[in-house]
Design a protein around this motif. Structure first.
Motif, PDB file in Angstrom:
ATOM      1  N   CYS A 165       1.741   0.329   0.517  1.00 36.93           N
ATOM      2  CA  CYS A 165       1.468   0.898  -0.806  1.00 36.93           C
ATOM      3  C   CYS A 165       1.860  -0.073  -1.906  1.00 36.93           C
ATOM      4  CB  CYS A 165       2.250   2.194  -1.006  1.00 36.93           C
ATOM      5  SG  CYS A 165       1.931   3.475   0.214  1.00 36.93           S
ATOM      6  N   CYS A 217      -2.096   3.548  -1.761  1.00 29.96           N
ATOM      7  CA  CYS A 217      -1.791   3.164  -0.375  1.00 29.96           C
ATOM      8  C   CYS A 217      -3.069   2.882   0.412  1.00 29.96           C
ATOM      9  CB  CYS A 217      -0.997   4.271   0.303  1.00 29.96           C
ATOM     10  SG  CYS A 217       0.529   4.730  -0.585  1.00 29.96           S
ATOM     11  N   PHE A 218      -2.884   2.082   1.503  1.00 23.83           N
ATOM     12  CA  PHE A 218      -4.024   1.592   2.270  1.00 23.83           C
ATOM     13  C   PHE A 218      -3.723   1.694   3.774  1.00 23.83           C
ATOM     14  CE2 PHE A 218      -3.090  -0.851  -1.510  1.00 23.83           C
ATOM     15  CZ  PHE A 218      -4.260  -0.752  -2.260  1.00 23.83           C
ATOM     16  N   ARG A 221      -5.818  -2.901   5.792  1.00 24.54           N
ATOM     17  CA  ARG A 221      -6.357  -3.924   4.891  1.00 24.54           C
ATOM     18  C   ARG A 221      -6.578  -5.229   5.673  1.00 24.54           C
ATOM     19  NH1 ARG A 221      -3.250  -4.336  -0.818  1.00 24.54           N
ATOM     20  NH2 ARG A 221      -1.379  -4.366   0.463  1.00 24.54           N
ATOM     21  N   PRO A 224      -9.962  -1.727   3.559  1.00 24.68           N
ATOM     22  CA  PRO A 224      -9.397  -0.585   4.291  1.00 24.68           C
ATOM     23  C   PRO A 224     -10.379   0.598   4.356  1.00 24.68           C
ATOM     24  CG  PRO A 224      -8.461  -0.687   2.101  1.00 24.68           C
ATOM     25  CD  PRO A 224      -9.300  -1.926   2.249  1.00 24.68           C
ATOM     26  N   THR A 227      -7.972   4.896   1.967  1.00 22.51           N
ATOM     27  CA  THR A 227      -7.012   4.736   0.874  1.00 22.51           C
ATOM     28  C   THR A 227      -6.535   6.123   0.466  1.00 22.51           C
ATOM     29  OG1 THR A 227      -8.736   4.789  -0.819  1.00 22.51           O
ATOM     30  CG2 THR A 227      -8.104   2.606   0.043  1.00 22.51           C
TER      31      THR A 227
END
Length: 314
Positions: A165, A217-218, A221, A224, A227
């Protein structure tokens, strides 16, 4: 009182009493007591008796009279007021001792109060065990508190995944035009989202401000597939939708599954609805765990198809 008839004059002019004793002008104590007794009068201690032609007089000793000392001595013996060492003085001493004894009797009373006080103290000691009981009750409550804490831990257990994040400031958002006629949403100096249309960028900015997102946040990646956004570390929620409305689908966080699809990819489903597709199974499992952990119930989009922004709410 005796009268002159009780005395006889002798030839030499002396006066004698009825028993023939000469009167020297003064009657001794024994004679006086006898005379007083025969006349029925009360005996007077320490007095003198004087006889003359008119009768007789009874006088009392004074400080000048040699018999005054005797008179005062007798008086001291009679009432105990003059001589502190006399018997009555001793009685006074006894009385004083008696008062002291009464004082001593008060001490046992005070001692009698002491057991009561000890009883009170015992009562207080009995209260102290009650206090200890209260403390024990508090200690008994502590496990309940621990149970509550455990319950909180059960409600919000540590996530079984690591998060990727970045922080954002929902009060410091801006939109700027970039190369290619596109529009970027920034938080401070950090670029967040890029849209082909300015209206979509403005919608995204309004949503960020509405939910007051503080983390972006992901999962997996770069580029991504998933999310999500958090507000102070928790799933975002609001009593009303943003002013421009939302584009969302429902999710059941208790009915999630992962299935393998063509091309060796992995899809996360909620019931019969497909949500996300990952190249790696581990990433799909992380995504599933995140949805379950935050109990997301809505999956939302901005500018579908191929939306630049997706977010989850509860």
């Amino acid at each position: 009182m005796p009268t002159e008839n009780q005395f006889e004059r002798t030839g030499d002019g002396e006066k004698r009493d009825g028993r023939g004793s000469p009167n020297t002008g003064s009657v001794d104590r024994r004679q006086l007591l006898g005379i007083v007794a025969t006349t029925g009068a009360t005996a007077l201690a320490g007095c003198t008796f004087e006889l003359d032609d008119d009768g007789f007089e009874v006088g009392f000793g004074s400080d000048d009279d040699p018999e005054g000392d005797a008179t005062e001595e007798v008086r001291g013996e009679g009432n105990g007021a003059a001589d502190p060492e006399g018997p009555e003085g001793e009685d006074d001493d006894l009385d004083d001792e008696g008062e002291t004894a009464e004082g001593k009797m008060d001490d046992p009373d005070d001692e009698g109060d002491d057991p009561d006080d000890e009883t009170d103290e015992s009562g207080e000691e009995e209260d102290d065990p009650d206090g200890e009981t209260d403390e024990n009750e508090d200690e008994e409550d502590d496990p309940d508190d621990e149970t509550d804490e455990n319950g909180d831990e059960e409600d919000d257990p540590e996530p079984p995944f690591s998060e990727d994040c970045i922080g954002i400031d929902p009060t410091d958002l801006a939109i700027e035009e970039i190369s290619g006629g596109r529009w970027r949403v920034n938080s401070g100096r950090s670029g967040l989202l890029v849209f082909d249309e300015k209206d979509d960028a403005e919608t995204a900015k309004a949503i960020l401000e509405h939910y007051e997102f503080t983390s972006f946040c992901f999962v997996a990646r770069p580029d991504p597939p998933m999310t999500y956004w958090l507000t102070d570390g928790d799933a975002p929620s609001a009593s009303s939708a943003p002013a421009g409305g939302e584009d969302c689908i429902g999710v059941d966080p208790t009915d999630l599954a992962i299935e393998e699809i063509s091309g060796g990819r992995w899809r996360v489903n909620s019931g019969r609805r497909a949500l996300l597709i990952f190249d790696e199974k581990d990433d799909a499992e992380t995504a599933k765990a995140i949805i379950e952990h935050y109990e997301f119930t809505s999956f939302c989009f901005v500018a579908r198809p191929d939306p630049p922004m997706t977010y989850w709410t509860r």
